[in-house]
Design a protein around this motif. Structure first.
Motif, PDB file in Angstrom:
ATOM      1  N   PRO A 123      -3.768  22.776  72.104  1.00 36.73           N
ATOM      2  CA  PRO A 123      -4.941  22.169  71.454  1.00 36.73           C
ATOM      3  C   PRO A 123      -6.222  22.959  71.644  1.00 36.73           C
ATOM      4  O   PRO A 123      -7.179  22.803  70.883  1.00 36.73           O
ATOM      5  CB  PRO A 123      -5.015  20.794  72.123  1.00 36.73           C
ATOM      6  CG  PRO A 123      -4.327  20.960  73.427  1.00 36.73           C
ATOM      7  CD  PRO A 123      -3.254  21.967  73.219  1.00 36.73           C
ATOM      8  N   THR A 124      -6.253  23.806  72.662  1.00 29.72           N
ATOM      9  CA  THR A 124      -7.473  24.596  72.899  1.00 29.72           C
ATOM     10  C   THR A 124      -7.645  25.662  71.827  1.00 29.72           C
ATOM     11  O   THR A 124      -8.734  25.853  71.279  1.00 29.72           O
ATOM     12  CB  THR A 124      -7.421  25.244  74.295  1.00 29.72           C
ATOM     13  OG1 THR A 124      -7.233  24.217  75.269  1.00 29.72           O
ATOM     14  CG2 THR A 124      -8.698  26.004  74.573  1.00 29.72           C
ATOM     15  N   THR A 125      -6.541  26.372  71.541  1.00 27.46           N
ATOM     16  CA  THR A 125      -6.612  27.444  70.540  1.00 27.46           C
ATOM     17  C   THR A 125      -6.162  26.981  69.166  1.00 27.46           C
ATOM     18  O   THR A 125      -6.256  27.749  68.187  1.00 27.46           O
ATOM     19  CB  THR A 125      -5.735  28.617  70.992  1.00 27.46           C
ATOM     20  OG1 THR A 125      -4.373  28.147  71.117  1.00 27.46           O
ATOM     21  CG2 THR A 125      -6.200  29.176  72.326  1.00 27.46           C
ATOM     22  N   MET A 126      -5.657  25.744  69.099  1.00 30.54           N
ATOM     23  CA  MET A 126      -5.186  25.173  67.837  1.00 30.54           C
ATOM     24  C   MET A 126      -4.061  25.998  67.219  1.00 30.54           C
ATOM     25  O   MET A 126      -3.961  26.156  66.006  1.00 30.54           O
ATOM     26  CB  MET A 126      -6.347  25.024  66.837  1.00 30.54           C
ATOM     27  CG  MET A 126      -7.487  24.124  67.315  1.00 30.54           C
ATOM     28  SD  MET A 126      -6.937  22.430  67.638  1.00 30.54           S
ATOM     29  CE  MET A 126      -6.585  21.893  65.964  1.00 30.54           C
ATOM     30  N   THR A 127      -3.232  26.582  68.102  1.00 33.91           N
ATOM     31  CA  THR A 127      -2.092  27.373  67.620  1.00 33.91           C
ATOM     32  C   THR A 127      -0.859  26.996  68.427  1.00 33.91           C
ATOM     33  O   THR A 127      -0.946  26.494  69.552  1.00 33.91           O
ATOM     34  CB  THR A 127      -2.350  28.882  67.790  1.00 33.91           C
ATOM     35  OG1 THR A 127      -2.613  29.158  69.168  1.00 33.91           O
ATOM     36  CG2 THR A 127      -3.521  29.329  66.930  1.00 33.91           C
ATOM     37  N   SER A 128       0.307  27.259  67.834  1.00 33.46           N
ATOM     38  CA  SER A 128       1.577  27.090  68.551  1.00 33.46           C
ATOM     39  C   SER A 128       1.976  28.445  69.145  1.00 33.46           C
ATOM     40  O   SER A 128       1.898  29.474  68.461  1.00 33.46           O
ATOM     41  CB  SER A 128       2.657  26.576  67.591  1.00 33.46           C
ATOM     42  OG  SER A 128       2.318  25.288  67.098  1.00 33.46           O
ATOM     43  N   GLU A 129       2.453  28.464  70.383  1.00 37.06           N
ATOM     44  CA  GLU A 129       2.737  29.728  71.065  1.00 37.06           C
ATOM     45  C   GLU A 129       3.779  29.506  72.152  1.00 37.06           C
ATOM     46  O   GLU A 129       4.004  28.384  72.619  1.00 37.06           O
ATOM     47  CB  GLU A 129       1.462  30.312  71.682  1.00 37.06           C
ATOM     48  CG  GLU A 129       0.774  29.383  72.657  1.00 37.06           C
ATOM     49  CD  GLU A 129      -0.579  29.901  73.112  1.00 37.06           C
ATOM     50  OE1 GLU A 129      -0.951  29.610  74.250  1.00 37.06           O
ATOM     51  OE2 GLU A 129      -1.237  30.595  72.308  1.00 37.06           O
ATOM     52  N   TRP A 130       4.412  30.647  72.540  1.00 37.09           N
ATOM     53  CA  TRP A 130       5.350  30.626  73.673  1.00 37.09           C
ATOM     54  C   TRP A 130       4.571  30.870  74.958  1.00 37.09           C
ATOM     55  O   TRP A 130       3.678  31.704  75.002  1.00 37.09           O
ATOM     56  CB  TRP A 130       6.409  31.720  73.517  1.00 37.09           C
ATOM     57  CG  TRP A 130       7.448  31.434  72.477  1.00 37.09           C
ATOM     58  CD1 TRP A 130       7.471  31.896  71.210  1.00 37.09           C
ATOM     59  CD2 TRP A 130       8.592  30.621  72.637  1.00 37.09           C
ATOM     60  NE1 TRP A 130       8.569  31.428  70.541  1.00 37.09           N
ATOM     61  CE2 TRP A 130       9.302  30.623  71.414  1.00 37.09           C
ATOM     62  CE3 TRP A 130       9.112  29.865  73.696  1.00 37.09           C
ATOM     63  CZ2 TRP A 130      10.480  29.936  71.209  1.00 37.09           C
ATOM     64  CZ3 TRP A 130      10.295  29.167  73.491  1.00 37.09           C
ATOM     65  CH2 TRP A 130      10.963  29.198  72.266  1.00 37.09           C
ATOM     66  N   THR A 131       4.948  30.167  76.009  1.00 33.07           N
ATOM     67  CA  THR A 131       4.305  30.377  77.301  1.00 33.07           C
ATOM     68  C   THR A 131       5.344  30.180  78.398  1.00 33.07           C
ATOM     69  O   THR A 131       6.283  29.380  78.263  1.00 33.07           O
ATOM     70  CB  THR A 131       3.129  29.413  77.510  1.00 33.07           C
ATOM     71  OG1 THR A 131       2.504  29.713  78.763  1.00 33.07           O
ATOM     72  CG2 THR A 131       3.607  27.959  77.561  1.00 33.07           C
ATOM     73  N   THR A 132       5.203  30.930  79.482  1.00 30.34           N
ATOM     74  CA  THR A 132       6.111  30.790  80.629  1.00 30.34           C
ATOM     75  C   THR A 132       5.802  29.482  81.346  1.00 30.34           C
ATOM     76  O   THR A 132       4.666  29.255  81.770  1.00 30.34           O
ATOM     77  CB  THR A 132       5.962  31.982  81.587  1.00 30.34           C
ATOM     78  OG1 THR A 132       6.273  33.183  80.879  1.00 30.34           O
ATOM     79  CG2 THR A 132       6.881  31.835  82.772  1.00 30.34           C
TER      80      THR A 132
END
Length: 590
Positions: free
Chosen positions: A563-572
């Motif tokens: 929600p901070t960057t308003m994008t979907s992403e992969w994270t460890t």
């Protein structure tokens, strides 16, 4: 009188006149200093005669005994330091006044001797260098230099040396092959006082040493093979019942060639460029021996075409049929003549001859010795096979032990039953690289300017096996070094690390090794990943690890909307230590 005088106060205000006394000072063998009065020193029987001794951390004062008609006994001072200079001053005191001027005499005590000596080769240059290590009493022992004396052959040498660090120093100016005998060390103390220099040498209490430097090796070693007409040779030489595999010909005279009978001489390896790879070197301690070391290890049916397979065209005559043996015998070109030549070692080198080492198929070795004037050795080779030759210089004159040169040029060649002569391979493969084709396969590539080779050996060893963990699958193929004749390396383990070395091969001869190359295989992923909901904010992850693979941990990554960057992403998300079998983990969703 002595007890009532304060010597420090008295000497601080003494009056110095020009008259000189003649008292006598002597250093005795037990390191004590004896001070004696002479008749000319006596001014009055009522005077007091005092000796002042300086040199150590504090001053010492001694009073001669009272005397009348005869002189008093000497004053004895037990010196604590060996090799230190002491200043002895005599003063005559009348009452509380110094009525006789002082005169100073400087003496030097002897340093304690060296107790033991060790002499080693100076490894960078054993032909000209030695490492000296001396041991001596260190407490209360003072010296400035070390006197080293020795016999260099028939010449006596001595020199003062001061560059000893912790009892060690290096000489790098001796002559190669010379016997240095009666080597002794003395500690030397020096002191300068009133423009005069005093020098004292310690005694010699250690056992005299001797050491022979290594001679330089012979130069320009080469070999030639000459085919002889067998029928003519038999006419000239006759028959030779029960002859060895070679017959030597003395072209330099009977006094220049003889078999070595005083034990097997040392043939040092040095930096030898040999036709055989050195599988015993420290860089390849896990290496399996070459195939010709143990015929029982040959595996002709191996799918991997390991080097255990002897090429058909170079098989031993013992594998031939009776008909083939008869045919090969009828057309044999043996014996052949081997001419081994060399030049003397570079000067200045003291040497007494050359040792010749001839080895065939590593099951027969012959040592011979020729004189210092020899430059060629001729022999008949009566059997086919792999030969390895070396020539070393030896020095034996003097009382030191005989010594061979530390490095020697080795020559390798192969003579087939048909008489084909194959010279050694001297070039190592260049620009060796590894290209990973899949999770279990890699391909070797290299360059070489040497065209006269017909095969390669790829030697592979696993570095992962050396640091195996319980959570890792044990590798079977490359835990010990494996040699293959293929440029494709198969059966690799995903995630493992390997080291490869390549050799060029021509027939049974092997060239020097390439520089080692290290490569790694990327580990494969997990299998059967399952997700089970556990609640509104938690799930259970379940998976199966790869059957064959090397890895340290699992990394759990999630794909979610930030929600901070308003994008979907992969994270460890987090990491899990590797386990042996099925793994389940509860993941709490944010």
């Amino acid at each position: 009188m002595a007890q009532s005088l304060n010597w420090k106060q008295l000497f601080s205000g003494e009056e110095i006149l020009n008259n000189a006394t003649t008292f006598h000072v002597r250093v005795q063998d037990d390191n004590s200093i004896a001070v004696s009065l002479e008749a000319s020193d006596v001014m009055s029987p009522s005077s007091v005669y005092v000796v002042k001794i300086t040199g150590e951390s504090k001053n010492y004062f001694f009073e001669f005994e009272e005397f009348n008609s005869t002189l008093p006994p000497p004053v004895i001072f037990k010196a604590s330091y060996h090799g230190l200079y002491y200043i002895i001053t005599l003063v005559v005191v009348n009452g509380n006044v110094v009525t006789k001027p002082s005169r100073s005499i400087t003496v030097l005590t002897k340093p304690l001797p060296v107790t033991s000596v060790s002499i080693y080769d100076y490894k960078p240059s054993p032909e000209t260098g030695v490492l000296f290590e001396i041991h001596y009493p260190e407490k209360y022992n003072v010296f400035t230099r070390v006197n080293i004396s020795y016999w260099e052959g028939k010449d006596f040498r001595t020199m003062l040396y001061k560059d000893f660090f912790k009892g060690k120093t290096v000489f790098n100016h001796w002559l190669p092959g010379i016997c240095y005998s009666n080597i002794t060390f003395q500690l030397v103390s020096e002191a300068t006082f009133n423009k005069s220099t005093l020098v004292e040498y310690s005694g010699v209490s250690h056992e005299p040493k001797k050491h022979r430097t290594a001679p330089y090796p012979p130069q320009n070693i080469s070999v030639r093979i000459v085919n002889l007409n067998k029928n003519n040779w038999e006419e000239q030489s006759g028959s030779f019942p029960e002859e060895p595999f070679m017959r030597s010909q003395d072209t330099m005279g009977k006094d220049k060639l003889f078999h070595y009978t005083d034990g097997t001489p040392e043939i040092p390896s040095g930096n030898i460029s040999s036709g055989w790879p050195d599988f015993n070197s420290s860089d390849y301690e896990t290496a399996s021996p070459p195939y010709w070391w143990d015929s029982a290890s040959a595996t002709p049916d191996s799918e991997d075409e390991f080097v255990g397979v002897l090429p058909v065209e170079y098989e031993n005559n013992s594998t031939l049929t009776e008909t083939e043996k008869s045919t090969a015998s009828s057309f044999s070109i043996f014996p052949v003549q081997m001419i081994l030549s060399w030049l003397p070692p570079k000067p200045p080198t003291a040497f007494d001859g050359f040792h010749i080492h001839i080895e065939r198929e590593e099951n027969f070795t012959e040592y011979l010795t020729v004189g210092e004037e020899a430059h060629e050795f001729v022999a008949e080779l009566k059997e086919p096979g792999k030969y390895k030759l070396s020539v070393t210089t030896f020095s034996s004159s003097g009382s030191c032990e005989t010594r061979n040169s530390q490095s020697a040029k080795s020559l390798s060649f192969y003579i087939s039953p048909s008489g084909e002569w194959i010279e050694e391979l001297t070039e190592k493969p260049q620009h060796v690289s590894v290209h990973v084709l899949s999770s279990t396969t890699a391909l070797m590539s290299w360059t070489s300017s040497q065209e006269n080779y017909n095969g390669t050996i790829v030697s592979v060893v696993s570095l992962t096996c050396q640091k195996q963990k319980e959570s890792q699958r044990l590798e079977k193929q490359y835990c010990t070094q494996v040699n293959s004749s293929k440029s494709i390396i198969e059966n690799l383990v995903p995630g493992a690390q390997y080291q490869v070395v390549m050799y060029l091969r021509k027939g049974p001869l092997i060239g020097p090794p390439s520089d080692p190359v290290t490569f790694a295989i990327v580990p494969t992923g997990i299998k059967d990943l399952m997700l089970y909901p556990l609640g509104p904010t938690a799930v259970v992850l379940s998976w199966t690890r790869p059957y064959l693979g090397v890895f340290r941990k699992y990394v759990v990554e999630m794909f979610y909307f930030n929600p901070t960057t308003m994008t979907s992403e992969w994270t460890t998300y987090y990491e899990i230590a590797a386990t042996v079998s099925l793994t389940a983990s509860v993941v709490t969703c944010p």
